[in-house]
Design a protein around this motif. Structure first.
Motif, PDB file in Angstrom:
ATOM      1  N   ASN A   1      -4.870   8.386  -0.710  1.00  0.00           N
ATOM      2  CA  ASN A   1      -4.901   7.986  -2.174  1.00  0.00           C
ATOM      3  C   ASN A   1      -3.675   6.884  -2.602  1.00  0.00           C
ATOM      4  O   ASN A   1      -3.091   7.246  -3.716  1.00  0.00           O
ATOM      5  N   PRO A   2      -3.689   5.765  -1.867  1.00  0.00           N
ATOM      6  CA  PRO A   2      -2.614   5.015  -2.337  1.00  0.00           C
ATOM      7  C   PRO A   2      -2.815   4.096  -3.588  1.00  0.00           C
ATOM      8  O   PRO A   2      -3.638   3.974  -3.991  1.00  0.00           O
ATOM      9  N   TRP A   3      -1.650   3.696  -4.351  1.00  0.00           N
ATOM     10  CA  TRP A   3      -1.560   2.733  -5.057  1.00  0.00           C
ATOM     11  C   TRP A   3      -1.418   1.224  -4.323  1.00  0.00           C
ATOM     12  O   TRP A   3      -0.843   1.296  -3.439  1.00  0.00           O
ATOM     13  N   VAL A   4      -2.254   0.281  -4.724  1.00  0.00           N
ATOM     14  CA  VAL A   4      -2.199  -0.997  -4.006  1.00  0.00           C
ATOM     15  C   VAL A   4      -1.830  -1.901  -5.006  1.00  0.00           C
ATOM     16  O   VAL A   4      -2.333  -2.098  -5.898  1.00  0.00           O
TER      17      VAL A   4
ATOM     18  N   VAL B   1      -3.146  -4.500  -9.851  1.00  0.00           N
ATOM     19  CA  VAL B   1      -2.728  -2.955  -9.411  1.00  0.00           C
ATOM     20  C   VAL B   1      -4.248  -2.124  -9.292  1.00  0.00           C
ATOM     21  O   VAL B   1      -4.983  -2.179  -9.966  1.00  0.00           O
ATOM     22  N   LYS B   2      -4.281  -1.536  -7.823  1.00  0.00           N
ATOM     23  CA  LYS B   2      -5.702  -0.783  -7.467  1.00  0.00           C
ATOM     24  C   LYS B   2      -4.993   0.804  -7.406  1.00  0.00           C
ATOM     25  O   LYS B   2      -3.970   1.091  -6.877  1.00  0.00           O
ATOM     26  N   LYS B   3      -6.081   1.650  -7.848  1.00  0.00           N
ATOM     27  CA  LYS B   3      -5.838   3.084  -7.168  1.00  0.00           C
ATOM     28  C   LYS B   3      -7.131   3.432  -6.378  1.00  0.00           C
ATOM     29  O   LYS B   3      -8.193   3.139  -6.745  1.00  0.00           O
ATOM     30  N   ILE B   4      -6.687   3.607  -5.162  1.00  0.00           N
ATOM     31  CA  ILE B   4      -7.937   3.788  -4.206  1.00  0.00           C
ATOM     32  C   ILE B   4      -7.772   5.183  -3.459  1.00  0.00           C
ATOM     33  O   ILE B   4      -6.719   5.536  -3.127  1.00  0.00           O
TER      34      ILE B   4
ATOM     35  N   VAL C   1       0.974  -1.159   0.185  1.00  0.00           N
ATOM     36  CA  VAL C   1       0.055   0.096   0.138  1.00  0.00           C
ATOM     37  C   VAL C   1       0.791   1.052  -0.059  1.00  0.00           C
ATOM     38  O   VAL C   1       1.636   1.533   0.843  1.00  0.00           O
ATOM     39  N   VAL C   2       0.976   1.767  -1.219  1.00  0.00           N
ATOM     40  CA  VAL C   2       2.129   2.943  -1.342  1.00  0.00           C
ATOM     41  C   VAL C   2       1.193   4.289  -1.438  1.00  0.00           C
ATOM     42  O   VAL C   2       0.404   4.500  -2.548  1.00  0.00           O
ATOM     43  N   PRO C   3       0.941   5.078  -0.359  1.00  0.00           N
ATOM     44  CA  PRO C   3       0.360   6.351  -0.585  1.00  0.00           C
ATOM     45  C   PRO C   3       0.938   7.333  -1.804  1.00  0.00           C
ATOM     46  O   PRO C   3       2.252   7.304  -1.785  1.00  0.00           O
ATOM     47  N   HIS C   4       0.203   7.756  -2.747  1.00  0.00           N
ATOM     48  CA  HIS C   4       0.716   8.701  -3.653  1.00  0.00           C
ATOM     49  C   HIS C   4       0.839  10.189  -3.239  1.00  0.00           C
ATOM     50  O   HIS C   4      -0.264  10.938  -3.162  1.00  0.00           O
TER      51      HIS C   4
ATOM     52  N   VAL D   1      -5.437   0.700   9.057  1.00  0.00           N
ATOM     53  CA  VAL D   1      -6.875   0.635   8.169  1.00  0.00           C
ATOM     54  C   VAL D   1      -7.374  -0.547   7.561  1.00  0.00           C
ATOM     55  O   VAL D   1      -6.282  -1.307   7.305  1.00  0.00           O
ATOM     56  N   ILE D   2      -8.403  -0.577   7.549  1.00  0.00           N
ATOM     57  CA  ILE D   2      -8.840  -1.607   6.612  1.00  0.00           C
ATOM     58  C   ILE D   2      -9.790  -1.187   5.343  1.00  0.00           C
ATOM     59  O   ILE D   2     -10.637  -0.575   5.449  1.00  0.00           O
ATOM     60  N   PRO D   3      -8.856  -1.190   4.246  1.00  0.00           N
ATOM     61  CA  PRO D   3      -9.471  -0.671   3.177  1.00  0.00           C
ATOM     62  C   PRO D   3     -10.368  -1.516   2.568  1.00  0.00           C
ATOM     63  O   PRO D   3     -10.019  -2.136   1.349  1.00  0.00           O
ATOM     64  N   ALA D   4     -11.308  -1.635   2.976  1.00  0.00           N
ATOM     65  CA  ALA D   4     -12.461  -2.600   2.264  1.00  0.00           C
ATOM     66  C   ALA D   4     -12.961  -2.221   0.938  1.00  0.00           C
ATOM     67  O   ALA D   4     -13.663  -1.199   0.901  1.00  0.00           O
ATOM     68  N   THR D   5     -12.778  -2.946  -0.055  1.00  0.00           N
ATOM     69  CA  THR D   5     -12.893  -2.444  -1.402  1.00  0.00           C
ATOM     70  C   THR D   5     -13.763  -3.535  -2.345  1.00  0.00           C
ATOM     71  O   THR D   5     -13.414  -4.813  -2.233  1.00  0.00           O
TER      72      THR D   5
END
Length: 225
Positions: A213-216, A188-191, A53-56, A117-121
């Motif tokens: 706004n991370p890249w996952v 790859v996700k953008k959240i 999880v890489v915050p942009h 954080v739980i990034p439920a997606t």
């Protein structure tokens, strides 16, 4: 002799016509139609991934001078996919990550604290099926991020709170199937995560908004059944 030869010649001349007439009177076999075999596909898929999880350019802006940066994290993740058709599916991911928050600018050197954080997606996906074992997909959906165990670093920051947030998510990836059930996955996700943030620092109550706004980015194993 002439009387015998004439009827014989006449009979020989009529023989093809008689054969055609008999063929026309013969019953016809019923027509046969070949039916295509049903498409063989599985409705369920589960994956185990390692994700980053890489915050942009993540930054938290406050109502005081200075800002804060939110760190990246790497953790295991599991997701479930249900196929409505061979092409259309829905995916749900489950994981939790921990991030530290450190001051920038006027707050440089300040350790704000950390949070889980739980990034439920949930994403609706389209899977391409015309590339053999290589099966790319795209998806779009919604994210609901749940922040918990926020911990102010102290002694300056006594309290830290991030409010749960809602945002959109985009996705692209592929599965490469080794056999009918097993494969490997790259995803790859953008959240979009922009939670409200508040903290008690010194004698002041500080509040603002964090733009994470991370890249996952993940890779792992696919099992389809």
């Amino acid at each position: 002799m002439k009387f015998l030869l004439a009827p014989a010649l006449a009979l020989a001349a009529l023989a093809p016509a008689i054969g055609v007439a008999r063929a026309a009177d013969a019953p016809l076999d019923p027509p046969t139609f070949e039916t295509a075999a049903p498409f063989d596909w599985s409705r369920f898929m589960v994956r185990g991934r390692v994700i980053g999880v890489v915050p942009h350019k993540s930054k938290a802006n406050f109502n005081i001078p200075g800002s804060a940066h939110i760190s990246s994290d790497v953790m295991p993740e599991i997701d479930f996919t249900y196929f409505f058709t061979p092409n259309l599916a829905i995916e749900v991911i489950c994981c939790a990550s921990k991030h530290s928050i450190k001051g920038r600018g006027a707050l440089k050197g300040l350790n704000v604290g950390d949070t889980w954080v739980i990034p439920a997606t949930v994403t609706a996906q389209y899977h391409f099926t015309n590339f053999g074992k290589f099966k790319p997909y795209v998806g779009v959906g919604v994210n609901y991020s749940i922040y918990f165990n926020e911990d102010g670093a102290g002694p300056t920051v006594r309290r830290l709170n991030l409010k749960n947030s809602v945002g959109v998510a985009g996705q692209i990836g592929f599965d490469y199937m080794i056999d009918e059930h097993w494969g490997v996955n790259v995803d790859v996700k953008k959240i979009y995560m922009e939670p409200k943030i508040s903290l008690a620092a010194g004698g002041a109550n500080v509040h603002g908004r964090a733009k994470i706004n991370p890249w996952v980015i993940g890779t792992g194993v696919t099992y389809r059944f």
